[in-house]
Design a protein around this motif. Structure first.
Motif, PDB file in Angstrom:
ATOM      1  N   ASP A 144      27.720  29.864  30.393  1.00 54.08           N
ATOM      2  CA  ASP A 144      26.321  29.510  30.166  1.00 54.08           C
ATOM      3  C   ASP A 144      26.032  29.193  28.698  1.00 54.08           C
ATOM      4  OD1 ASP A 144      25.784  29.943  32.852  1.00 54.08           O
ATOM      5  OD2 ASP A 144      25.230  32.037  32.549  1.00 54.08           O
ATOM      6  N   VAL A 145      27.044  29.370  27.840  1.00 51.77           N
ATOM      7  CA  VAL A 145      26.905  29.031  26.418  1.00 51.77           C
ATOM      8  C   VAL A 145      28.123  28.182  26.040  1.00 51.77           C
ATOM      9  CG1 VAL A 145      25.602  31.132  25.915  1.00 51.77           C
ATOM     10  CG2 VAL A 145      28.082  31.138  25.645  1.00 51.77           C
ATOM     11  N   GLU A 146      28.295  27.948  24.762  1.00 50.32           N
ATOM     12  CA  GLU A 146      29.487  27.244  24.290  1.00 50.32           C
ATOM     13  C   GLU A 146      30.453  28.235  23.660  1.00 50.32           C
ATOM     14  OE1 GLU A 146      28.308  22.794  22.976  1.00 50.32           O
ATOM     15  OE2 GLU A 146      27.249  24.364  21.875  1.00 50.32           O
ATOM     16  N   PRO A 147      31.754  27.961  23.726  1.00 46.55           N
ATOM     17  CA  PRO A 147      32.716  28.887  23.108  1.00 46.55           C
ATOM     18  C   PRO A 147      32.651  28.891  21.589  1.00 46.55           C
ATOM     19  CG  PRO A 147      33.840  26.931  23.934  1.00 46.55           C
ATOM     20  CD  PRO A 147      32.426  26.855  24.431  1.00 46.55           C
ATOM     21  N   HIS A 148      32.131  27.812  21.016  1.00 49.62           N
ATOM     22  CA  HIS A 148      31.944  27.739  19.567  1.00 49.62           C
ATOM     23  C   HIS A 148      30.943  26.637  19.285  1.00 49.62           C
ATOM     24  CE1 HIS A 148      34.466  24.031  18.701  1.00 49.62           C
ATOM     25  NE2 HIS A 148      34.816  24.299  19.946  1.00 49.62           N
ATOM     26  N   ILE A 149      30.461  26.583  18.057  1.00 48.53           N
ATOM     27  CA  ILE A 149      29.511  25.548  17.639  1.00 48.53           C
ATOM     28  C   ILE A 149      30.308  24.460  16.938  1.00 48.53           C
ATOM     29  CG2 ILE A 149      27.425  25.037  16.341  1.00 48.53           C
ATOM     30  CD1 ILE A 149      27.048  26.967  18.716  1.00 48.53           C
ATOM     31  N   THR A 150      30.404  23.294  17.572  1.00 46.10           N
ATOM     32  CA  THR A 150      31.336  22.247  17.143  1.00 46.10           C
ATOM     33  C   THR A 150      31.171  21.880  15.672  1.00 46.10           C
ATOM     34  OG1 THR A 150      31.312  21.353  19.390  1.00 46.10           O
ATOM     35  CG2 THR A 150      32.189  19.939  17.654  1.00 46.10           C
ATOM     36  N   TRP A 151      29.929  21.623  15.251  1.00 45.15           N
ATOM     37  CA  TRP A 151      29.723  21.160  13.884  1.00 45.15           C
ATOM     38  C   TRP A 151      29.991  22.257  12.855  1.00 45.15           C
ATOM     39  CZ3 TRP A 151      25.334  24.031  12.861  1.00 45.15           C
ATOM     40  CH2 TRP A 151      24.476  24.273  13.954  1.00 45.15           C
ATOM     41  N   MET A 152      29.824  23.521  13.234  1.00 50.32           N
ATOM     42  CA  MET A 152      30.188  24.615  12.332  1.00 50.32           C
ATOM     43  C   MET A 152      31.711  24.758  12.259  1.00 50.32           C
ATOM     44  SD  MET A 152      29.361  26.961  10.224  1.00 50.32           S
ATOM     45  CE  MET A 152      28.355  28.418  10.025  1.00 50.32           C
ATOM     46  N   SER A 153      32.365  24.669  13.400  1.00 52.93           N
ATOM     47  CA  SER A 153      33.828  24.774  13.424  1.00 52.93           C
ATOM     48  C   SER A 153      34.467  23.647  12.622  1.00 52.93           C
ATOM     49  CB  SER A 153      34.332  24.754  14.866  1.00 52.93           C
ATOM     50  OG  SER A 153      33.805  25.840  15.611  1.00 52.93           O
ATOM     51  N   GLU A 154      33.890  22.445  12.724  1.00 55.84           N
ATOM     52  CA  GLU A 154      34.417  21.315  11.953  1.00 55.84           C
ATOM     53  C   GLU A 154      34.168  21.501  10.463  1.00 55.84           C
ATOM     54  OE1 GLU A 154      32.574  17.865  13.559  1.00 55.84           O
ATOM     55  OE2 GLU A 154      33.883  17.770  15.327  1.00 55.84           O
ATOM     56  N   ALA A 155      33.011  22.012  10.113  1.00 56.88           N
ATOM     57  CA  ALA A 155      32.682  22.216   8.698  1.00 56.88           C
ATOM     58  C   ALA A 155      33.620  23.231   8.048  1.00 56.88           C
ATOM     59  CB  ALA A 155      31.233  22.670   8.554  1.00 56.88           C
ATOM     60  N   LEU A 156      33.979  24.264   8.796  1.00 59.17           N
ATOM     61  CA  LEU A 156      34.789  25.337   8.230  1.00 59.17           C
ATOM     62  C   LEU A 156      36.279  25.183   8.521  1.00 59.17           C
ATOM     63  CD1 LEU A 156      32.491  28.378   9.101  1.00 59.17           C
ATOM     64  CD2 LEU A 156      32.783  27.304   6.869  1.00 59.17           C
ATOM     65  N   GLY A 157      36.607  24.304   9.481  1.00 58.14           N
ATOM     66  CA  GLY A 157      38.011  24.129   9.835  1.00 58.14           C
ATOM     67  C   GLY A 157      38.604  25.309  10.561  1.00 58.14           C
ATOM     68  N   LYS A 158      37.779  26.019  11.327  1.00 59.01           N
ATOM     69  CA  LYS A 158      38.253  27.196  12.062  1.00 59.01           C
ATOM     70  C   LYS A 158      37.310  27.489  13.221  1.00 59.01           C
ATOM     71  CE  LYS A 158      37.599  29.705   8.322  1.00 59.01           C
ATOM     72  NZ  LYS A 158      37.563  30.832   7.371  1.00 59.01           N
ATOM     73  N   LEU A 159      37.770  28.308  14.149  1.00 62.98           N
ATOM     74  CA  LEU A 159      36.964  28.776  15.267  1.00 62.98           C
ATOM     75  C   LEU A 159      36.361  30.135  14.912  1.00 62.98           C
ATOM     76  CD1 LEU A 159      39.307  27.816  18.255  1.00 62.98           C
ATOM     77  CD2 LEU A 159      37.215  26.639  17.519  1.00 62.98           C
ATOM     78  N   PRO A 160      35.318  30.552  15.615  1.00 60.78           N
ATOM     79  CA  PRO A 160      34.709  31.843  15.285  1.00 60.78           C
ATOM     80  C   PRO A 160      35.652  33.015  15.542  1.00 60.78           C
ATOM     81  CG  PRO A 160      33.739  30.928  17.289  1.00 60.78           C
ATOM     82  CD  PRO A 160      34.592  29.854  16.689  1.00 60.78           C
ATOM     83  N   ASP A 161      35.530  34.032  14.703  1.00 59.37           N
ATOM     84  CA  ASP A 161      36.285  35.268  14.907  1.00 59.37           C
ATOM     85  C   ASP A 161      35.738  36.067  16.079  1.00 59.37           C
ATOM     86  OD1 ASP A 161      37.822  34.682  12.737  1.00 59.37           O
ATOM     87  OD2 ASP A 161      37.491  36.588  11.713  1.00 59.37           O
ATOM     88  N   ALA A 162      34.439  35.964  16.320  1.00 54.44           N
ATOM     89  CA  ALA A 162      33.809  36.753  17.380  1.00 54.44           C
ATOM     90  C   ALA A 162      32.569  36.037  17.885  1.00 54.44           C
ATOM     91  CB  ALA A 162      33.444  38.146  16.863  1.00 54.44           C
ATOM     92  N   VAL A 163      32.291  36.245  19.182  1.00 58.10           N
ATOM     93  CA  VAL A 163      31.058  35.774  19.807  1.00 58.10           C
ATOM     94  C   VAL A 163      30.410  36.997  20.448  1.00 58.10           C
ATOM     95  CG1 VAL A 163      29.996  34.154  21.411  1.00 58.10           C
ATOM     96  CG2 VAL A 163      32.154  33.550  20.278  1.00 58.10           C
ATOM     97  N   ASN A 164      29.243  37.373  19.949  1.00 54.65           N
ATOM     98  CA  ASN A 164      28.624  38.637  20.327  1.00 54.65           C
ATOM     99  C   ASN A 164      27.349  38.437  21.148  1.00 54.65           C
ATOM    100  OD1 ASN A 164      30.532  40.157  18.686  1.00 54.65           O
ATOM    101  ND2 ASN A 164      29.387  39.407  16.917  1.00 54.65           N
ATOM    102  N   PHE A 165      27.101  39.379  22.048  1.00 55.45           N
ATOM    103  CA  PHE A 165      25.912  39.391  22.910  1.00 55.45           C
ATOM    104  C   PHE A 165      25.026  40.552  22.478  1.00 55.45           C
ATOM    105  CE2 PHE A 165      23.616  41.024  26.578  1.00 55.45           C
ATOM    106  CZ  PHE A 165      23.146  39.895  27.221  1.00 55.45           C
ATOM    107  N   TRP A 166      23.702  40.288  22.376  1.00 51.90           N
ATOM    108  CA  TRP A 166      22.746  41.290  21.916  1.00 51.90           C
ATOM    109  C   TRP A 166      21.595  41.404  22.916  1.00 51.90           C
ATOM    110  CZ3 TRP A 166      23.911  43.269  16.916  1.00 51.90           C
ATOM    111  CH2 TRP A 166      24.885  42.546  16.201  1.00 51.90           C
ATOM    112  N   LEU A 167      21.246  42.618  23.272  1.00 48.54           N
ATOM    113  CA  LEU A 167      20.111  42.876  24.166  1.00 48.54           C
ATOM    114  C   LEU A 167      19.644  44.300  23.936  1.00 48.54           C
ATOM    115  CD1 LEU A 167      18.216  42.479  26.643  1.00 48.54           C
ATOM    116  CD2 LEU A 167      20.169  43.106  28.095  1.00 48.54           C
TER     117      LEU A 167
END
Length: 315
Positions: A144-167
């Motif tokens: 229901d979301v994306e595994p990473h934010i494409t333009w951020m990953s391209e800007a930094l040249g890496k994928l996220p270290d973590a994707v967190n859920f908050w509630l």
């Protein structure tokens, strides 16, 4: 020698002022559309400035699907990690202790029962585990979301270290701290209230060392604070930016915090090393992407600033 120390203190006091004069904004600006990776790096990551981005994830199914009913059906039986505290402050100073929450394992439906007021329990409940809990504990929701934010990953040249859920509940508060991550914080429902301070305001932000401890709920329902024996003391910020004790921490009167609210469908870019304090509306749901910062000259200079402030003490 005393004259040299006074001169260093004056420089440290002027340093944040110069940063505001040169490049920092007086408010967190809004972008109506996501930037290109080049624009993101030039305008925001490089200068280390926050912004709120609209229309960045309007295509995510989560925005329309993540109702309590849907979440009960999709992940209601999943067992998740929930932080429970007596007062809503997890990972925060309480007296002379740095107290972490009781980590409780419960089904997602049981958590929703608490948040929706269907059952009464003592304590404040918050899903806040920051070890990529979305992918590790709730993989059923990742579609229901994306595994990473494409333009951020391209800007930094890496994928996220973590994707967190908050509630969590409205009483859940994140105390003032900083992270070594480039953070994209996406609010799915409700709203988050941030107080932000730039790394250059470090001379005005107090740190002290605290014995680490954890909350533990007794059989009578009350909470006790239990020390973590044989653990090193933890440096943490004792100041509450909602009600700062300026008699105890007079330097904070020179700080220039930014206040912003991130609403459903909006994304906050929170740069690495920015101090932040967070509150939320009741039942707010968010997902954030942590990209490890570059340990370059920016980090090197910040470490120098931290060392100087630690040596000089009060300005």
């Amino acid at each position: 020698m005393a004259e040299k120390i006074d001169k260093v203190k004056r420089y440290l006091k002027y340093f944040p002022k110069e940063a505001h004069e040169l490049y920092l904004n007086d408010a967190v600006p809004y972008l109506e559309n996501p930037p290109s990776s080049l624009e993101l790096y030039r305008e925001w990551i490089g200068p280390n400035k926050p912004c709120i981005i609209r229309n960045a994830f309007s295509h995510w199914p989560a925005l329309s699907k993540w109702s309590p009913t849907y979440l009960r059906e999709a992940v209601g039986s999943k067992v998740i990690s929930v932080a429970v505290t007596p007062n809503g402050y997890a990972d925060a100073v309480n007296g002379d202790r740095f107290v972490m929450p009781e980590e409780r394992h419960m089904t997602f439906s049981s958590l929703l029962d608490v948040v929706e007021g269907k059952v009464e329990k003592q304590g404040v409940f918050y899903v806040q585990k920051q070890c990529s809990n979305l992918t590790e504990e709730l993989p059923e929701l990742t579609g229901d979301v994306e595994p990473h934010i494409t333009w951020m990953s391209e800007a930094l040249g890496k994928l996220p270290d973590a994707v967190n859920f908050w509630l969590g509940e409205a009483s859940a508060v994140t105390s003032m701290h900083k992270d070594h991550y480039e953070n994209l914080y996406c609010v799915i429902s409700g709203e988050k209230h941030f107080i932000l301070l730039p790394p250059t305001d470090r001379p005005f932000i107090p740190y002290e060392l605290y014995q680490p401890a954890v909350y533990r709920q007794r059989e009578d329902g009350n909470f006790e604070v239990v020390d973590e024996k044989d653990s090193d003391k933890v440096p943490w910020i004792p100041l509450d930016p909602l009600n700062p004790d300026l008699e105890r921490y007079p330097d904070y009167r020179h700080a220039r915090p930014l206040h912003c609210t991130v609403r459903a469908g909006e994304m906050l870019y929170l740069p690495s090393l920015w101090f932040h304090h967070v509150r939320q509306s009741h039942g707010c749901i968010a997902v954030n992407f942590w990209y490890d910062m570059e340990y370059d000259i920016k980090y090197n200079y910040f470490q120098l600033l931290e060392s100087l402030v630690g040596v000089m003490g009060s300005l």
